[in-house]
Design a protein around this motif. Structure first.
Motif, PDB file in Angstrom:
ATOM      1  N   UNK A 119       0.837  -1.199   0.000  1.00  0.00           N
ATOM      2  CA  UNK A 119       0.000   0.000   0.000  1.00  0.00           C
ATOM      3  C   UNK A 119       0.873   1.250   0.000  1.00  0.00           C
ATOM      4  N   UNK A 120       0.441   2.235  -0.740  1.00  0.00           N
ATOM      5  CA  UNK A 120       1.206   3.476  -0.815  1.00  0.00           C
ATOM      6  C   UNK A 120       0.240   4.645  -0.911  1.00  0.00           C
ATOM      7  N   UNK A 121       0.655   5.738  -0.317  1.00  0.00           N
ATOM      8  CA  UNK A 121      -0.134   6.949  -0.435  1.00  0.00           C
ATOM      9  C   UNK A 121       0.253   7.650  -1.721  1.00  0.00           C
ATOM     10  N   UNK A 122      -0.708   8.287  -2.338  1.00  0.00           N
ATOM     11  CA  UNK A 122      -0.417   9.034  -3.549  1.00  0.00           C
ATOM     12  C   UNK A 122       0.260  10.334  -3.151  1.00  0.00           C
ATOM     13  N   UNK A 123       1.406  10.589  -3.746  1.00  0.00           N
ATOM     14  CA  UNK A 123       2.091  11.827  -3.415  1.00  0.00           C
ATOM     15  C   UNK A 123       1.555  12.934  -4.321  1.00  0.00           C
ATOM     16  N   UNK A 124       1.653  14.173  -3.895  1.00  0.00           N
ATOM     17  CA  UNK A 124       1.110  15.258  -4.696  1.00  0.00           C
ATOM     18  C   UNK A 124       1.813  15.401  -6.039  1.00  0.00           C
ATOM     19  N   UNK A 125       3.001  14.840  -6.190  1.00  0.00           N
ATOM     20  CA  UNK A 125       3.743  14.985  -7.430  1.00  0.00           C
ATOM     21  C   UNK A 125       3.784  13.694  -8.244  1.00  0.00           C
ATOM     22  N   UNK A 126       2.985  12.699  -7.873  1.00  0.00           N
ATOM     23  CA  UNK A 126       3.057  11.417  -8.565  1.00  0.00           C
ATOM     24  C   UNK A 126       2.620  11.511 -10.012  1.00  0.00           C
ATOM     25  N   UNK A 127       1.780  12.454 -10.376  1.00  0.00           N
ATOM     26  CA  UNK A 127       1.349  12.564 -11.767  1.00  0.00           C
ATOM     27  C   UNK A 127       2.413  13.218 -12.651  1.00  0.00           C
TER      28      UNK A 127
END
Length: 63
Positions: free
Chosen positions: A53-61
């Protein structure tokens, strides 16, 4: 006379793939019970069945 002590039973553990209890000592496929379970697990890794499981980082896109 001293009573003969039988050798202790080898320590066993459950195979992470099938749950079969197997001996650790002299097992070339450890921690698995055998080559079959070892290859099944390798196939699961190769097909990306295991995930963390991983949290989506604000810069992942942006990657």
């Amino acid at each position: 006379m001293t009573p003969s002590n039988p050798s202790p039973l080898p320590k066993t553990y459950p195979c992470p793939q099938c749950g079969t209890h197997t001996a650790w000592q002299d097992n070339k496929s450890k921690p698995f019970c055998g080559e079959r379970c070892k290859l099944i697990d390798l196939g699961a890794w190769a097909s990306e069945e295991y995930t963390l499981p991983a949290e989506v980082s604000p810069f992942s896109d942006e990657l």
